[in-house]
Structure formats: structure tokens, C-alpha cells
Design a protein around this motif. Structure first.
Motif, PDB file in Angstrom:
ATOM      1  N   LEU A 149      46.099  37.207  32.785  1.00 59.42           N
ATOM      2  CA  LEU A 149      44.672  37.353  33.100  1.00 59.42           C
ATOM      3  C   LEU A 149      43.955  36.048  32.825  1.00 59.42           C
ATOM      4  O   LEU A 149      44.026  35.504  31.711  1.00 59.42           O
ATOM      5  CB  LEU A 149      44.061  38.479  32.267  1.00 59.42           C
ATOM      6  N   HIS A 150      43.260  35.531  33.828  1.00 59.57           N
ATOM      7  CA  HIS A 150      42.425  34.339  33.700  1.00 59.57           C
ATOM      8  C   HIS A 150      40.967  34.794  33.799  1.00 59.57           C
ATOM      9  O   HIS A 150      40.542  35.322  34.827  1.00 59.57           O
ATOM     10  CB  HIS A 150      42.740  33.324  34.803  1.00 59.57           C
ATOM     11  N   LYS A 151      40.228  34.591  32.731  1.00 53.13           N
ATOM     12  CA  LYS A 151      38.839  35.032  32.728  1.00 53.13           C
ATOM     13  C   LYS A 151      37.993  34.167  33.658  1.00 53.13           C
ATOM     14  O   LYS A 151      38.364  33.054  34.023  1.00 53.13           O
ATOM     15  CB  LYS A 151      38.285  34.996  31.302  1.00 53.13           C
ATOM     16  N   LYS A 152      36.866  34.708  34.045  1.00 58.29           N
ATOM     17  CA  LYS A 152      35.991  34.078  35.034  1.00 58.29           C
ATOM     18  C   LYS A 152      35.716  32.620  34.674  1.00 58.29           C
ATOM     19  O   LYS A 152      35.328  32.297  33.556  1.00 58.29           O
ATOM     20  CB  LYS A 152      34.676  34.853  35.113  1.00 58.29           C
ATOM     21  N   GLY A 153      35.949  31.748  35.646  1.00 60.35           N
ATOM     22  CA  GLY A 153      35.700  30.323  35.469  1.00 60.35           C
ATOM     23  C   GLY A 153      36.884  29.528  34.971  1.00 60.35           C
ATOM     24  O   GLY A 153      36.894  28.300  35.067  1.00 60.35           O
ATOM     25  N   ALA A 154      37.913  30.222  34.445  1.00 58.23           N
ATOM     26  CA  ALA A 154      39.075  29.498  33.909  1.00 58.23           C
ATOM     27  C   ALA A 154      40.011  29.020  35.009  1.00 58.23           C
ATOM     28  O   ALA A 154      40.727  28.027  34.839  1.00 58.23           O
ATOM     29  CB  ALA A 154      39.837  30.394  32.936  1.00 58.23           C
ATOM     30  N   LEU A 155      40.015  29.720  36.133  1.00 57.29           N
ATOM     31  CA  LEU A 155      40.886  29.369  37.260  1.00 57.29           C
ATOM     32  C   LEU A 155      40.139  29.696  38.539  1.00 57.29           C
ATOM     33  O   LEU A 155      39.638  30.816  38.700  1.00 57.29           O
ATOM     34  CB  LEU A 155      42.198  30.156  37.183  1.00 57.29           C
ATOM     35  N   GLN A 156      40.064  28.741  39.443  1.00 55.75           N
ATOM     36  CA  GLN A 156      39.294  28.943  40.666  1.00 55.75           C
ATOM     37  C   GLN A 156      40.187  29.517  41.758  1.00 55.75           C
ATOM     38  O   GLN A 156      40.935  28.805  42.421  1.00 55.75           O
ATOM     39  CB  GLN A 156      38.657  27.618  41.129  1.00 55.75           C
ATOM     40  N   VAL A 157      40.127  30.829  41.931  1.00 57.06           N
ATOM     41  CA  VAL A 157      40.874  31.532  42.979  1.00 57.06           C
ATOM     42  C   VAL A 157      39.949  32.590  43.558  1.00 57.06           C
ATOM     43  O   VAL A 157      39.599  33.559  42.881  1.00 57.06           O
ATOM     44  CB  VAL A 157      42.156  32.195  42.431  1.00 57.06           C
ATOM     45  N   ASP A 158      39.520  32.400  44.798  1.00 57.10           N
ATOM     46  CA  ASP A 158      38.651  33.380  45.435  1.00 57.10           C
ATOM     47  C   ASP A 158      39.323  34.045  46.630  1.00 57.10           C
ATOM     48  O   ASP A 158      38.693  34.805  47.367  1.00 57.10           O
ATOM     49  CB  ASP A 158      37.326  32.738  45.870  1.00 57.10           C
ATOM     50  N   TYR A 159      40.616  33.754  46.812  1.00 57.67           N
ATOM     51  CA  TYR A 159      41.389  34.286  47.928  1.00 57.67           C
ATOM     52  C   TYR A 159      42.843  34.291  47.468  1.00 57.67           C
ATOM     53  O   TYR A 159      43.232  33.455  46.646  1.00 57.67           O
ATOM     54  CB  TYR A 159      41.219  33.363  49.154  1.00 57.67           C
ATOM     55  N   PRO A 160      43.682  35.215  47.939  1.00 57.43           N
ATOM     56  CA  PRO A 160      45.065  35.228  47.466  1.00 57.43           C
ATOM     57  C   PRO A 160      45.759  33.881  47.642  1.00 57.43           C
ATOM     58  O   PRO A 160      45.651  33.239  48.697  1.00 57.43           O
ATOM     59  CB  PRO A 160      45.726  36.300  48.340  1.00 57.43           C
ATOM     60  N   MET A 161      46.440  33.443  46.613  1.00 55.16           N
ATOM     61  CA  MET A 161      47.275  32.245  46.689  1.00 55.16           C
ATOM     62  C   MET A 161      48.507  32.488  45.824  1.00 55.16           C
ATOM     63  O   MET A 161      48.574  33.455  45.065  1.00 55.16           O
ATOM     64  CB  MET A 161      46.532  31.000  46.225  1.00 55.16           C
ATOM     65  N   ALA A 162      49.500  31.614  45.985  1.00 55.01           N
ATOM     66  CA  ALA A 162      50.756  31.802  45.262  1.00 55.01           C
ATOM     67  C   ALA A 162      51.341  30.443  44.927  1.00 55.01           C
ATOM     68  O   ALA A 162      50.907  29.397  45.432  1.00 55.01           O
ATOM     69  CB  ALA A 162      51.729  32.623  46.105  1.00 55.01           C
ATOM     70  N   GLU A 163      52.332  30.498  44.051  1.00 49.82           N
ATOM     71  CA  GLU A 163      53.108  29.297  43.798  1.00 49.82           C
ATOM     72  C   GLU A 163      54.537  29.677  43.456  1.00 49.82           C
ATOM     73  O   GLU A 163      54.816  30.769  42.962  1.00 49.82           O
ATOM     74  CB  GLU A 163      52.502  28.434  42.697  1.00 49.82           C
ATOM     75  N   THR A 164      55.437  28.781  43.799  1.00 49.80           N
ATOM     76  CA  THR A 164      56.831  28.887  43.396  1.00 49.80           C
ATOM     77  C   THR A 164      57.116  27.716  42.472  1.00 49.80           C
ATOM     78  O   THR A 164      56.211  26.938  42.128  1.00 49.80           O
ATOM     79  CB  THR A 164      57.759  28.845  44.621  1.00 49.80           C
ATOM     80  N   ALA A 165      58.364  27.548  42.073  1.00 54.51           N
ATOM     81  CA  ALA A 165      58.704  26.420  41.213  1.00 54.51           C
ATOM     82  C   ALA A 165      58.390  25.096  41.885  1.00 54.51           C
ATOM     83  O   ALA A 165      58.048  24.113  41.221  1.00 54.51           O
ATOM     84  CB  ALA A 165      60.182  26.485  40.843  1.00 54.51           C
ATOM     85  N   ASP A 166      58.450  25.060  43.218  1.00 55.90           N
ATOM     86  CA  ASP A 166      58.344  23.795  43.945  1.00 55.90           C
ATOM     87  C   ASP A 166      57.099  23.652  44.804  1.00 55.90           C
ATOM     88  O   ASP A 166      56.789  22.537  45.227  1.00 55.90           O
ATOM     89  CB  ASP A 166      59.569  23.606  44.853  1.00 55.90           C
ATOM     90  N   GLU A 167      56.401  24.761  45.101  1.00 56.03           N
ATOM     91  CA  GLU A 167      55.337  24.704  46.097  1.00 56.03           C
ATOM     92  C   GLU A 167      54.092  25.465  45.656  1.00 56.03           C
ATOM     93  O   GLU A 167      54.172  26.436  44.889  1.00 56.03           O
ATOM     94  CB  GLU A 167      55.815  25.318  47.420  1.00 56.03           C
TER      95      GLU A 167
END
Length: 318
Positions: free
Chosen positions: A230-248
Motif C-alpha cells: 500500500l502506497h499512501k496518497k502522494g507517495a507514488l504517482q499512479v492514476d492509471y494501471p501500470m506494471a513493472e517486471t524485473a526488466d521493464e
């Protein structure tokens, strides 16, 4: 810390909806690791008696229950304590286990990218044997496919004012994303829109091509192990689904128009690269044209999907 387990039972599943008023079937603290069991297949999709394939008693119990049916069979929702609108839920996909020795692929004349073009009189259904040990599936005409299982549907509840929504279309809260890159080791980031987040998943896929053109992949039962951050409001800017892997890093866009879906995924990628590298949006736009790959995620869910992929190594300054 031992894993929590959420089995798929008539009291822990629901068919095809995301809704802030849907009561959670489990509540966990941030950082919890949960194994979630899911099933795929209605009665019409099951292997016939004598086929050598096994349908679990738990799967049959879910189908025998008198539950309203719409779209996908989902397990959940799971509430994360302290999650509030404006926060970001990080879903780390730790492990995905195949849950059946069979899957299916269906072709209908009323669905798919080439809807109505091919000579299908009703529903063409292939029940496909799965070798769980080898992680392969053999098609009726002999081709053997390597499996890379992932969940087609992973999503949170929409904002209360949105009411109840079907799981068919992917939205800003996730849902029917159908992104084959969300395998073991990937992380999915979703903006929280309702208290607790309310995570549900299902629509297990053994494998899928980008596009998912006939509307089904290799549909099968999966059990996923997820860690909820859980990232509280303002700690991480994500307003739409995104993802990451080890490389991307991976951004997404959903829209009934593939052109518009591309623009959404591109805007999200420009913002991500600009923040990550401390460069202007214009410079990030140029970088996208030289180094970012965009592809069709799926073309069959009403809201179509585009995803962009950038290698993390390319974002390092020389």
C-alpha cells in the motif's frame, strides 16, 4: 510470515462485477501474502466424462451454487486495511500455479476481432489437455504450446458513484486487462477508488497471444500468490494501471478505439519517463519514439487495450 489462503467457494466467489458495495471475503494488512484460488469454465466448457481430464469437486460446487452469473468467475474481493481513495495498491505477483489438467478455447460467431467473418454456426469449443509438470498444452491438431500463466482479470472496486460495473471491460481500476506480461515476478499498480481497495481476480490464462483475437485465450484454473503493498496518497504517482517486471516498466491504455488507447498508454509512458529521468515531456516523447514498444494487449473487450514497454536499463544516464 506464512501465506494466507483464499479458496474459491460459493461464499468467496462472484460472477463478473466490480462494485464498492460488494462485501470483502477477506481483510488483510498491507504486506500480507495471500494465495488466491480461481476457477475458469462453466458447465458447457468442462471436459466430457471419459476424457481423462479432471474437474475438481470445488469447481463443481461453485457451478452448482445459485449465484447470479455475469461474465468472469472471480474470487474476492480482498480488502487491504487502510487503503483509501487516492492511495495506490501494489500487487506483487509472487507465484502462479496451474489449477487444472485442462483448459479451453471457444470461438463464437458473435464475438472476436473478426466477428461474423468465419463459418461458425454456434460455439466452437476445444477442451485442451494441459501437462502441468511440463507446463505445456497440446492443441487438437497437434501443436504444443509452452505455458506462461497469468490472470486476465485483476482489479479493484470502482468509485462508489460509478455503481456496479461488469468485469468485461478494463477500466482505470484494472479489471479485464488481459496483459500476458503479468506473469510470476511482475507487479501491478492500481489506483484505489474505494475504501479497502477490494481486489478480485480470475479469468486464468495458460497462454495468450497479444490481441486475444478470438476473445478467449487458453482459459484455465489458476492459483496465484500475491503480496499486497500500500502506497499512501502522494507517495507514488499512479492514476492509471501500470506494471513493472524485473526488466521493464509497462503502461496501459484502454478505449473502444485502439488509436485512443494508444494515446492513453503513450501519455502514461511519457509521464513515467519524464518523472523517472527528470526530463521534459517533449524529451520523453522523443525517447518513446526511439526506444519504447507499444502493442495491442487485447482487441475484444469493448474497451480495447494497448500497452507500452520500456527497458529499465535504457533509462539509466550514461
Amino acid at each position: 510470515m506464512s501465506d494466507l489462503f483464499l479458496p474459491a467457494t460459493p461464499s468467496t466467489v462472484h460472477w463478473g462485477r466490480f462494485w464498492s458495495d460488494l462485501p470483502p471475503v477477506m481483510e488483510v494488512d498491507p504486506g500480507a501474502r495471500v494465495r488466491i484460488e480461481t476457477f475458469s469454465g462453466r458447465e458447457m466448457h468442462l471436459p466430457k466424462a471419459g476424457s481423462g481430464r479432471t474437474v475438481s469437486a470445488a469447481h463443481r460446487a461453485v457451478l452448482d451454487a445459485d449465484l447470479p452469473r455475469v461474465a468472469h468467475l472471480l474470487t474476492g474481493p480482498v480488502a487491504v486495511r487502510g487503503a483509501m481513495p487516492g492511495d495506490v495498491l501494489e500487487i506483487a505477483i509472487e507465484k502462479i500455479d496451474l489449477g487444472a489438467d485442462w483448459g479451453y478455447n471457444a470461438l463464437r460467431p458473435s464475438a472476436g476481432t473478426l466477428m461474423g467473418e468465419l463459418p461458425v454456426s454456434a460455439m466452437n469449443l476445444d477442451v485442451i489437455p494441459i501437462d502441468r509438470a511440463a507446463k505445456t498444452a497440446r492443441l487438437p491438431w497437434g501443436a504444443v504450446l509452452p505455458l506462461s500463466p497469468f490472470f486476465g482479470v485483476m482489479g479493484l472496486a470502482p468509485a462508489p458513484e460509478w455503481g456496479e460495473l461488469t468485469s468485461v471491460q478494463p477500466r482505470v481500476f484494472g479489471g479485464n486487462i488481459d496483459l500476458k506480461l503479468l506473469t510470476e515476478g511482475a507487479k501491478l499498480f492500481l489506483p484505489v477508488q474505494a475504501e479497502g481497495g477490494l481486489f478480485s481476480c480470475g479469468d486464468g490464462h495458460g497462454c495468450q497471444g497479444d490481441g486475444e483475437v478470438c476473445i478467449t485465450a487458453l482459459e484455465t484454473s489458476l492459483t496465484g500468490t500475491f503480496t499486497f503493498g500500500l502506497h499512501k496518497k502522494g507517495a507514488l504517482q499512479v492514476d492509471y494501471p501500470m506494471a513493472e517486471t524485473a526488466d521493464e516498466f509497462i503502461t496501459m491504455g484502454f478505449h473502444e478505439s485502439l488509436d485512443q488507447a494508444l494515446k492513453i498508454a503513450l501519455r502514461q509512458m511519457i509521464a513515467l519517463i519524464s518523472r523517472h529521468c527528470g526530463i521534459t515531456p517533449g524529451e520523453a516523447y522523443q525517447f518513446c519514439s526511439m526506444a519504447v514498444d507499444f502493442a495491442v494487449t487485447q482487441s475484444v473487450n469493448g474497451e480495447k487495450g494497448i500497452h507500452g514497454r520500456v527497458k529499465k536499463s535504457l533509462l539509466q544516464r550514461g
